[in-house]
Design an enzyme around this catalytic site. Structure first.
Site, short mmCIF file in Angstrom:
data_model
loop_
_atom_site.label_atom_id
_atom_site.label_comp_id
_atom_site.label_asym_id
_atom_site.label_seq_id
_atom_site.Cartn_x
_atom_site.Cartn_y
_atom_site.Cartn_z
N ASP A 11 0.85 -1.20 0.00
CA ASP A 11 0.00 0.00 0.00
C ASP A 11 0.88 1.25 0.00
OD1 ASP A 11 -0.77 0.45 3.56
OD2 ASP A 11 0.99 -0.41 2.58
N ASP A 16 6.99 1.34 1.70
CA ASP A 16 6.68 0.33 0.68
C ASP A 16 7.56 0.54 -0.55
OD1 ASP A 16 4.12 1.18 2.20
OD2 ASP A 16 3.55 -0.77 1.43
N GLN A 225 7.05 11.54 10.87
CA GLN A 225 7.14 10.52 11.95
C GLN A 225 7.58 11.17 13.25
OE1 GLN A 225 6.46 6.99 11.76
NE2 GLN A 225 5.42 7.67 9.92
N HIS A 237 9.74 0.26 7.90
CA HIS A 237 8.98 -0.92 8.33
C HIS A 237 9.05 -2.04 7.27
CE1 HIS A 237 7.02 1.62 11.36
NE2 HIS A 237 6.66 2.45 10.42
N ASP A 238 8.67 -1.71 6.03
CA ASP A 238 8.35 -2.75 5.06
C ASP A 238 9.55 -3.53 4.55
OD1 ASP A 238 5.64 -0.77 3.70
OD2 ASP A 238 5.65 -2.28 5.28
O1 RIB Z 1 2.72 0.03 10.64
C1 RIB Z 1 3.58 0.17 9.56
C2 RIB Z 1 2.91 -0.25 8.29
O2 RIB Z 1 1.82 0.61 8.03
C3 RIB Z 1 3.84 -0.12 7.05
O3 RIB Z 1 3.52 -1.13 6.12
C4 RIB Z 1 3.50 1.21 6.49
O4 RIB Z 1 3.70 1.28 5.07
C5 RIB Z 1 2.03 1.29 6.79
O5 RIB Z 1 1.35 0.58 5.79
CA CA Z 2 3.00 -0.60 3.83
#
Ligand code: RIB
Ligand code: CA
Length: 316
Positions: A11, A16, A225, A237-238
């Site tokens: 997403d 991402d 952030q 994160h991803d």
């Molecule tokens: O909590 C982090 C996730 O939420 C990651 O995938 C970020 O892209 C959002 O989708």
């Molecule tokens: Ca994501």
């Protein structure tokens, strides 16, 4: 040795985009599928096409679910801005999604690569849940599901729930209870794993137009952030869900049980991970344990991980 075959369901989303660019350099990326989540499906799809164009990555992109399976949409994640990829102005992408729906693309690709396909879930898990319901043989066809989602400690969407799980909790339950081998890297790891301002400056020094655009995006994400969570990092994160297939020693996992809470008043969407014992929930001495169903990330060499990601991005 042949590169692992992978589909990324996402997403986009700043992080991402980085996950797609990183995977394309190291793995056999067979396709990208998009889903509602950080933003509307239309915007996550536009942003996914932008990522492919930015990296000159020649793989198909298929659009997926526009909303969660059962619950109402939780709304867009403001951390990525109005477009879902704020911070750099991109022209409308020339690339178009393929006509096949993401669910059918995932099933067809799993059928063609039985036993070999890794599916990276880095957004809400609606598409994969629908694919498993539509084609039960997916349980035999998929080698492993790698998930950015959940947490062994705190969430970000709520004190208990991480966004990707919270955005479609029933879908996550279908995936976690599917019996397909799982690997989960949660917010407990990813919140400490990100770009700082020096990393962004290093990307700018790379000189390529792609790295300038990435640096712009990451600067926006870092600022946001910081405003939202007080973080001093732009959390990647991803890409943490991709790393184990490229640098296996950078994240440490525990094989244990991971259950999705469907009904808790304050805990709905929590991933209840049994990390009570260093050898996981298979320890029969533990009370109230449930059967192990996956590998959950419990520690990471975050700085080394980010260095490997920056080194990869510098090649664009
Ligand atoms: O909590 C982090 C996730 O939420 C990651 O995938 C970020 O892209 C959002 O989708
Ligand atoms: Ca994501």
């Amino acid at each position: 040795m042949a590169k692992p075959k992978i589909i990324i369901d996402c997403d986009p989303g700043h992080d991402d985009l980085v996950a797609i660019l990183f995977a394309a350099k190291h793995l056999d990326l067979l396709g990208v599928t998009t889903v509602h989540g950080n933003n509307t499906l239309a915007n996550t799809t536009r942003n996914g096409l932008i990522a492919l164009e930015l990296g000159k990555i020649d793989v198909p992109l298929a659009m997926g679910a526009v909303e969660p399976l059962v619950q109402p949409s939780v709304g867009i994640a403001s951390g990525h801005g109005k477009s879902g990829l704020d911070g750099h102005e991109f022209a409308d992408p020339r690339l178009k999604p393929i006509s096949q729906h993401a669910v059918d693309f995932i099933i067809e690709t799993a059928r063609q690569h039985q036993g070999e396909l890794i599916i990276a879930m880095i957004g809400p898990q609606t598409n994969l849940a629908l694919a498993i319901k539509r084609e039960p043989r997916m349980r035999q066809w998929i080698k492993e599901i790698t998930i950015m989602g959940g947490s062994t400690t705190t969430g970000n969407f709520s004190p208990a729930a991480e966004f990707n799980i919270a955005a479609d909790i029933e879908a996550a339950s279908v995936v976690f209870e599917s019996g397909i081998p799982l690997r989960m890297v949660g917010y407990n790891i990813t919140r400490q794993t990100g770009f700082d301002s020096a990393d962004i400056a290093r990307l700018r020094q790379s000189g390529s137009s792609a790295c300038q655009a990435i640096a712009d995006l990451m600067q926006f994400y870092l600022t946001r952030q910081g405003e939202m969570y007080g973080l001093t990092l732009a959390p990647m994160h991803d890409v943490c869900a991709i790393i184990p297939y490229v640098y296996p020693d950078l994240i440490q996992f525990l094989h244990t049980s991971i259950r999705v809470e469907l009904t808790g008043t304050y805990t709905r969407g929590m991933t209840v991970c049994d990390v009570r014992h260093p050898r996981g929930s298979a320890e029969t001495s533990l009370r109230n344990r449930t059967e192990p169903n996956g590998f959950v990330a419990v520690s990471a060499r975050s700085r080394d991980l980010i260095d490997r990601v920056i080194e990869t991005l510098e090649h664009y």
